[in-house]
Design a protein around this motif. Sequence first.
Motif, mmCIF file in Angstrom:
data_model
loop_
_atom_site.group_PDB
_atom_site.id
_atom_site.type_symbol
_atom_site.label_atom_id
_atom_site.label_comp_id
_atom_site.label_asym_id
_atom_site.label_seq_id
_atom_site.Cartn_x
_atom_site.Cartn_y
_atom_site.Cartn_z
ATOM 1 N N THR A 134 -4.207 -18.162 -25.629
ATOM 2 C CA THR A 134 -5.036 -19.761 -25.787
ATOM 3 C C THR A 134 -4.222 -20.490 -24.854
ATOM 4 O OG1 THR A 134 -5.176 -18.551 -27.763
ATOM 5 C CG2 THR A 134 -5.757 -21.170 -27.614
ATOM 6 N N PHE A 135 -3.160 -20.652 -24.560
ATOM 7 C CA PHE A 135 -3.105 -21.787 -23.342
ATOM 8 C C PHE A 135 -3.743 -21.261 -22.112
ATOM 9 C CE2 PHE A 135 -0.339 -23.785 -19.764
ATOM 10 C CZ PHE A 135 -0.251 -25.034 -20.515
ATOM 11 N N LEU A 136 -3.594 -20.444 -21.375
ATOM 12 C CA LEU A 136 -4.056 -20.164 -20.603
ATOM 13 C C LEU A 136 -5.625 -20.525 -20.265
ATOM 14 C CD1 LEU A 136 -2.026 -16.904 -19.192
ATOM 15 C CD2 LEU A 136 -1.424 -19.348 -18.280
ATOM 16 N N GLU A 137 -5.928 -19.792 -21.404
ATOM 17 C CA GLU A 137 -7.879 -19.772 -21.055
ATOM 18 C C GLU A 137 -7.845 -20.876 -20.934
ATOM 19 O OE1 GLU A 137 -8.573 -16.799 -24.493
ATOM 20 O OE2 GLU A 137 -7.600 -15.466 -22.474
ATOM 21 N N ALA A 138 -7.085 -21.943 -22.282
ATOM 22 C CA ALA A 138 -7.707 -23.427 -22.338
ATOM 23 C C ALA A 138 -7.863 -24.292 -21.108
ATOM 24 C CB ALA A 138 -6.962 -24.084 -23.374
ATOM 25 N N ASN A 139 -6.324 -24.106 -19.977
ATOM 26 C CA ASN A 139 -6.574 -24.136 -18.734
ATOM 27 C C ASN A 139 -6.692 -24.097 -18.061
ATOM 28 O OD1 ASN A 139 -4.580 -26.912 -19.645
ATOM 29 N ND2 ASN A 139 -3.972 -25.279 -20.245
ATOM 30 N N SER A 140 -7.920 -22.603 -17.815
ATOM 31 C CA SER A 140 -8.457 -21.791 -16.994
ATOM 32 C C SER A 140 -8.161 -21.767 -16.426
ATOM 33 C CB SER A 140 -9.829 -23.327 -16.180
ATOM 34 O OG SER A 140 -10.381 -23.406 -16.709
ATOM 35 N N ILE A 141 -6.839 -20.808 -16.284
ATOM 36 C CA ILE A 141 -5.791 -20.735 -15.247
ATOM 37 C C ILE A 141 -5.900 -18.998 -15.876
ATOM 38 C CG2 ILE A 141 -3.148 -19.820 -15.080
ATOM 39 C CD1 ILE A 141 -2.537 -22.769 -17.053
ATOM 40 N N PRO A 142 -6.306 -18.150 -14.254
ATOM 41 C CA PRO A 142 -7.114 -16.671 -14.455
ATOM 42 C C PRO A 142 -5.514 -16.136 -14.419
ATOM 43 C CG PRO A 142 -7.215 -17.776 -12.531
ATOM 44 C CD PRO A 142 -6.689 -18.851 -13.557
ATOM 45 N N TYR A 143 -5.928 -14.714 -15.423
ATOM 46 C CA TYR A 143 -4.267 -13.920 -16.049
ATOM 47 C C TYR A 143 -5.005 -12.685 -16.306
ATOM 48 C CZ TYR A 143 -5.229 -14.210 -20.553
ATOM 49 O OH TYR A 143 -5.814 -14.707 -21.686
ATOM 50 N N THR A 144 -4.436 -11.927 -16.104
ATOM 51 C CA THR A 144 -4.532 -10.378 -16.101
ATOM 52 C C THR A 144 -3.918 -10.249 -17.010
ATOM 53 O OG1 THR A 144 -3.501 -9.294 -14.733
ATOM 54 C CG2 THR A 144 -5.503 -9.423 -14.459
ATOM 55 N N PHE A 145 -4.412 -9.283 -18.269
ATOM 56 C CA PHE A 145 -3.425 -9.014 -19.848
ATOM 57 C C PHE A 145 -3.025 -7.435 -19.101
ATOM 58 C CE2 PHE A 145 -2.540 -7.952 -23.794
ATOM 59 C CZ PHE A 145 -1.470 -8.001 -23.880
ATOM 60 N N HIS A 146 -1.379 -7.520 -19.538
ATOM 61 C CA HIS A 146 -0.769 -5.793 -19.496
ATOM 62 C C HIS A 146 -0.268 -5.757 -20.641
ATOM 63 C CE1 HIS A 146 0.976 -3.035 -17.942
ATOM 64 N NE2 HIS A 146 1.775 -2.457 -18.744
ATOM 65 N N ASP A 147 -0.730 -5.024 -21.166
ATOM 66 C CA ASP A 147 -0.608 -5.105 -22.790
ATOM 67 C C ASP A 147 -0.066 -3.547 -23.313
ATOM 68 O OD1 ASP A 147 -0.820 -3.667 -25.428
ATOM 69 O OD2 ASP A 147 -2.821 -3.924 -26.076
ATOM 70 N N TYR A 148 1.572 -4.052 -23.332
ATOM 71 C CA TYR A 148 2.309 -2.923 -23.429
ATOM 72 C C TYR A 148 2.559 -1.340 -24.249
ATOM 73 C CZ TYR A 148 5.609 -6.481 -22.633
ATOM 74 O OH TYR A 148 6.660 -7.085 -21.924
ATOM 75 N N LYS A 149 1.764 -1.501 -25.390
ATOM 76 C CA LYS A 149 1.246 -0.865 -26.307
ATOM 77 C C LYS A 149 0.338 0.789 -25.366
ATOM 78 C CE LYS A 149 3.056 -2.171 -30.308
ATOM 79 N NZ LYS A 149 4.498 -1.190 -30.220
ATOM 80 N N LYS A 150 -0.355 0.208 -24.827
ATOM 81 C CA LYS A 150 -1.627 0.806 -24.332
ATOM 82 C C LYS A 150 -1.132 1.324 -22.810
ATOM 83 C CE LYS A 150 -5.172 -0.825 -26.684
ATOM 84 N NZ LYS A 150 -7.034 -1.976 -26.608
ATOM 85 N N GLU A 151 -0.352 0.553 -22.340
ATOM 86 C CA GLU A 151 -0.193 0.654 -20.495
ATOM 87 C C GLU A 151 1.464 1.366 -20.380
ATOM 88 O OE1 GLU A 151 -2.279 -1.931 -18.454
ATOM 89 O OE2 GLU A 151 -3.297 -2.816 -20.292
ATOM 90 N N GLY A 152 2.249 0.916 -21.662
ATOM 91 C CA GLY A 152 3.975 0.925 -21.656
ATOM 92 C C GLY A 152 4.265 0.190 -20.254
ATOM 93 N N ILE A 153 5.389 0.600 -19.701
ATOM 94 C CA ILE A 153 6.117 -0.245 -19.174
ATOM 95 C C ILE A 153 6.675 0.444 -17.961
ATOM 96 C CG2 ILE A 153 7.904 -0.589 -20.630
ATOM 97 C CD1 ILE A 153 6.043 -2.928 -17.597
ATOM 98 N N SER A 154 7.066 0.513 -17.126
ATOM 99 C CA SER A 154 7.811 1.155 -16.210
ATOM 100 C C SER A 154 8.593 0.538 -15.949
ATOM 101 C CB SER A 154 7.180 0.893 -14.739
ATOM 102 O OG SER A 154 7.027 -0.098 -13.543
ATOM 103 N N LYS A 155 9.702 1.963 -15.611
ATOM 104 C CA LYS A 155 11.515 1.531 -15.111
ATOM 105 C C LYS A 155 11.781 0.646 -13.872
ATOM 106 C CE LYS A 155 15.641 4.569 -14.707
ATOM 107 N NZ LYS A 155 16.264 5.632 -15.066
ATOM 108 N N ALA A 156 10.225 0.726 -12.648
ATOM 109 C CA ALA A 156 10.818 -0.176 -11.649
ATOM 110 C C ALA A 156 10.052 -1.932 -12.152
ATOM 111 C CB ALA A 156 9.655 0.228 -10.248
#
Length: 116
Positions: free
Chosen positions: A18-40
Amino acid sequence: MYTLYGIPNCDSVKKARTFLEANSIPYTFHDYKKEGISKAKLTQWSKQLGWENLINKNSTTWKELDEAIKNDVTTQAAAINVMMEYTSAIKRPIIMKDDAIVAIRFNEAEYQKVFL
């Protein structure tokens, strides 16, 4: 461009988004549940913050882990293995720009310093 790592139903992640969107700060979202997270990635974060600062010991996931699993988390390697298997045990959100963590968790005053 920023990358926000987390899970969509987490209140802190919702506040950060909400903060990022309200301040027009572009970002991508990485969902741990769907995409996992790498050891690296976890290794990189551990080098920046220390593995102890990545585990969310207040999370329901951590609290529900078997005591033997929690007691075995005494090294970076053990912590990374647990975080890869139980992604909800990672503090969130984590926001990166390029290869650096710029914010962890949600703190509006800190976000104003970092992003505005």
